[in-house]
Design an enzyme around this catalytic site. Structure first.
Site, PDB file in Angstrom:
ATOM      1  N   GLY A  22       0.820  -1.201   0.000  1.00  0.00           N
ATOM      2  CA  GLY A  22       0.000   0.000   0.000  1.00  0.00           C
ATOM      3  C   GLY A  22       0.851   1.247   0.000  1.00  0.00           C
ATOM      4  O   GLY A  22       2.033   1.206   0.370  1.00  0.00           O
ATOM      5  N   THR A  79       2.487   9.922   2.735  1.00  0.00           N
ATOM      6  CA  THR A  79       3.717  10.093   3.510  1.00  0.00           C
ATOM      7  C   THR A  79       4.534   8.817   3.665  1.00  0.00           C
ATOM      8  O   THR A  79       5.645   8.869   4.195  1.00  0.00           O
ATOM      9  CB  THR A  79       3.377  10.605   4.923  1.00  0.00           C
ATOM     10  OG1 THR A  79       2.531   9.651   5.573  1.00  0.00           O
ATOM     11  CG2 THR A  79       2.672  11.951   4.857  1.00  0.00           C
ATOM     12  N   ALA A  80       4.019   7.677   3.209  1.00  0.00           N
ATOM     13  CA  ALA A  80       4.762   6.433   3.420  1.00  0.00           C
ATOM     14  C   ALA A  80       4.283   5.343   2.475  1.00  0.00           C
ATOM     15  O   ALA A  80       3.210   5.444   1.865  1.00  0.00           O
ATOM     16  CB  ALA A  80       4.612   5.967   4.868  1.00  0.00           C
ATOM     17  N   ASP A 112      -5.925   8.890  13.422  1.00  0.00           N
ATOM     18  CA  ASP A 112      -6.009   8.631  11.981  1.00  0.00           C
ATOM     19  C   ASP A 112      -6.822   7.359  11.712  1.00  0.00           C
ATOM     20  O   ASP A 112      -6.410   6.483  10.957  1.00  0.00           O
ATOM     21  CB  ASP A 112      -4.604   8.500  11.379  1.00  0.00           C
ATOM     22  CG  ASP A 112      -4.630   8.613   9.848  1.00  0.00           C
ATOM     23  OD1 ASP A 112      -5.644   9.106   9.312  1.00  0.00           O
ATOM     24  OD2 ASP A 112      -3.654   8.182   9.206  1.00  0.00           O
TER      25      ASP A 112
END
Length: 694
Positions: A16, A20-21, A111
């Site tokens: 995935g 940001t990552a 989140d």
């Protein structure tokens, strides 16, 4: 290949990717254990310092979940309109358990979204969901606040959205309840397949309207949309009709969503109340109830420790059938529910084996209410647009899966209608047999009594007035016998009518089992899915060659034809068949209602005849008793009467007359007792549940 001291992964093993990552499938260098590692990119260093970690070379190592995330589940066309009820309850259970663990440890996640809820499959094939990605998490007690902003904008609390997305300066501090807003959006998404707050053009394209929707939302509303550019905001206080959750579960869930999707933190529920209300849902058991008069399957959620009286009230809330009018069958047998008993005494039900409810209330069967999937199906544009074509195919396939679910539900509904009505007819036939048996027994006793005339030899003695009264009683008994005879004939005719209906219902059930519409819809879906998979691959390509483009265009045409055929089968075969079955069910229910009322009237007539016959027999027995006593006295006193006229057929001697009277008296007493027993049988029969009124 990339690695850390303990873990190794290949960049091709991408699980995935976010802003940001990136997350990769990795292995422990020593044990070989498969894990997931989250590797942050340069953009991640723009985040608040508190969520970056102590060094830039760190990665997050997490449990590897082979079945993707809740988001990947919801993005599959099969779940375009949300999760099935059983799967949604698994998500609710896992999210509540995960959040409870975080709160016990004083952590705010910040989140929460479907993409951060991973799915894995247990040993028995069951889904297990786990909260992941604690890159934005921090320790925070219930009464503490934080000012930094982090999260995914569609799931952000409006106050955080205002600062993080709209970049508006404000000095608000945020508490742990911001996670509740994100949970509310996530649960709505899981239940419906879409986000609750959608401005025209989408949340990412119209951020100001997105903020308006979330902040102007009225109390109690759980969703808001803007359907045209610069159009009004429209609010919803219920889940959409396309949602797969039952009305019973929705009635429990909607108040929770309304109270955690509350923009004012002072009005929003705290975690304690959230945990209490969600745990209340998860601790309930479901009882499946098919209302035969409405032709609707209900899911009734109750606690096992509740009384049956509470269950009956819950049924009333969903069906409007008062508890005193509720009668049940289970697997073809009358099911008497004693209100004072525990709900644990209710039989274990399933959607295919529910309690069958019928009532004394008269109503027209309404059947399943649903939205035509054709209204939600998009169309391809003529030009080749790989991403757009993929999105269109996904939407069409989603509508196709919805058609398949509805088709199965409609077919199951037909089966439940026919099976339930067949059971009711069987109960009515049993009532006929029992009433007929009682009627014939009464006729037999009366015929036995009226068939002998043992005091005819004294009938010509006018000085004995009791003989006239006895004659009148015998005449009344003959009349009652005629009434019972007509009742017997009437019941026999009713039996023939019910037998015809029973045969018709069995024939219709065979036709339902032979229905091919489900297989035809499934066949279209299988072919559409293969084309959809190809479109999914093609969308990431920069373009197609000439030959590939021609194949792509042909696939679009075939896909559209398959979708059209699927909807045609659904509407012209399955829906029309169901609607015709619903009309026929209403007619049959009216017939059953009339038959039941008729049987009640016949039963009352039989009972009244038995009661009257019992009284007449008792009176006749007393007269015979008196006559035999008088004759015996006359004999004892030697009273002489005037010589009787010459008669070629002389009457019996007085001694024989007394004996005949005594025997007849005994028979009358036995007959009266038999009639009394008959009445007891009729009273018990009247308490046996019969067919429903409609």
């Amino acid at each position: 290949m990339q690695s850390t001291i303990s873990y190794l992964w290949h960049t091709d093993d991408l699980l995935g990717q976010g802003a940001t990552a990136s997350v990769y499938k990795a292995r422990n260098k020593k044990s070989g254990e498969v894990v997931a590692v989250k590797v942050f990119n340069t953009a991640s260093y723009m985040r608040p310092r508190e969520v970056q970690g102590p060094g830039r070379q760190k990665v997050l190592v997490m449990e590897y979940c082979s079945s993707g995330s809740l988001l990947s589940v919801l993005e599959s066309p099969e779940h375009a309109f949300g999760l099935p009820e059983d799967e949604f309850l698994v998500v609710l259970h896992c999210v509540v358990a995960g959040m409870n663990h975080l709160r016990e440890n004083g952590i705010v996640h910040r989140d929460i979204k479907p993409g951060n809820i991973m799915r894995l499959v247990g040993e028995e094939g069951q889904s297990i969901y786990k909260l992941t990605d604690f890159g934005a998490a921090r320790e925070l007690d219930d009464d503490e606040k934080f000012v930094s902003v982090y999260g995914t904008e569609e799931y952000l609390h409006p106050d955080m959205y205002e600062r993080a997305v709209l970049r508006k300066p404000q000095q608000k501090a945020f508490g742990v309840t911001v996670d509740l807003w994100s949970i509310g959006v996530t649960l709505y998404h899981a239940a419906t397949g879409s986000l609750p707050f959608i401005p025209f053009g989408g949340p990412r394209r119209n951020k100001e309207i997105m903020y308006r929707i979330t902040t102007e939302k009225p109390a109690g509303a759980i969703a808001g949309t803007q359907k045209r550019e610069n159009g009004p905001l429209e609010w919803s206080y219920t889940l959409p009709i396309t949602c797969q959750l039952s009305v019973g579960l929705q009635s429990q869930l909607v108040p929770i969503l309304a109270n955690i999707l509350e923009v004012e933190q002072a009005k929003c529920w705290g975690f304690d109340q959230f945990f209490a209300e969600t745990s209340d849902i998860l601790q309930r058991v479901v009882v499946h109830v098919f209302s035969l008069s409405q032709a609707v399957l209900h899911h009734v959620y109750i606690h096992a420790h509740n009384t049956i009286a509470i269950f009956l009230e819950a049924v009333y809330e969903q069906t409007s059938v008062a508890p005193r009018h509720q009668e049940y069958l289970f697997e073809g047998h009358p099911c008497v529910l004693e209100p004072s008993l525990s709900a644990q005494h209710i039989a274990h039900t399933t959607a295919s084996s529910p309690l069958t409810l019928f009532s004394m209330a008269s109503e027209t069967p309404k059947g399943l209410t649903f939205r035509d999937p054709a209204l939600d199906i998009p169309k391809f544009v003529p030009k080749v647009d790989l991403q757009g074509d993929y999105n269109t195919a996904k939407g069409m396939l989603g509508a196709g899966y919805q058609s398949l679910r509805l088709a199965r539900t409609l077919l199951d509904g037909q089966e439940l209608m026919l099976r339930g009505l067949h059971w009711v007819v069987e109960v009515l036939q049993t009532t006929c047999r029992r009433t007929l048996e009682v009627t014939r027994m009464a006729l037999l006793f009366l015929s036995s009594s009226l068939g002998t005339d043992r005091f005819s030899h004294v009938a010509g003695r006018p000085e004995i007035k009791e003989l006239k009264e006895a004659s009148e009683l015998r005449s009344r008994l003959r009349t009652l016998a005629e009434v019972l005879s007509r009742c017997s004939q009437n019941i026999t005719e009713t039996q023939k009518s019910l037998s015809g209906l029973s045969s018709e219902l069995l024939k219709n059930r065979d036709q339902v089992h032979e229905d091919r519409s489900i297989r035809q819809i499934q066949c279209c879906l299988d072919k559409m899915y293969l084309i959809y998979k190809q479109f999914k691959k093609s969308r990431i390509r920069p373009g197609l060659g000439y030959n590939e483009e021609q194949i792509h265009k042909l696939d679009k045409v075939n896909f559209s034809h398959l979708a059209k055929r699927l909807l045609q089968v659904f509407q012209e075969e399955r829906v029309q068949n169901y609607q015709a079955a619903l009309v026929m069910h209403g007619q049959r229910m009216r017939m059953v209602h009339e038959t039941r009322n008729h049987l009640r009237l016949v039963g009352c007539s039989v009972a009244a005849c038995n009661t009257e016959a019992q009284g007449a027999q008792e009176s006749l027995s007393k007269i015979l008793d008196w006559l035999s006593h008088q004759l015996l006295q006359d004999m004892t006193k030697g009273v002489q009467t005037s010589p009787p006229p010459t008669d070629p057929y002389p009457n019996p001697e007085p001694t024989d007359l007394v004996l005949h009277m005594q025997e007849l008296c005994k028979e009358m007493k036995v007959l009266a007792l038999d009639l009394q027993d008959n009445n007891h049988v009729i009273e018990r029969l009247s308490r046996v549940p019969t067919a429903p009124d409609v």
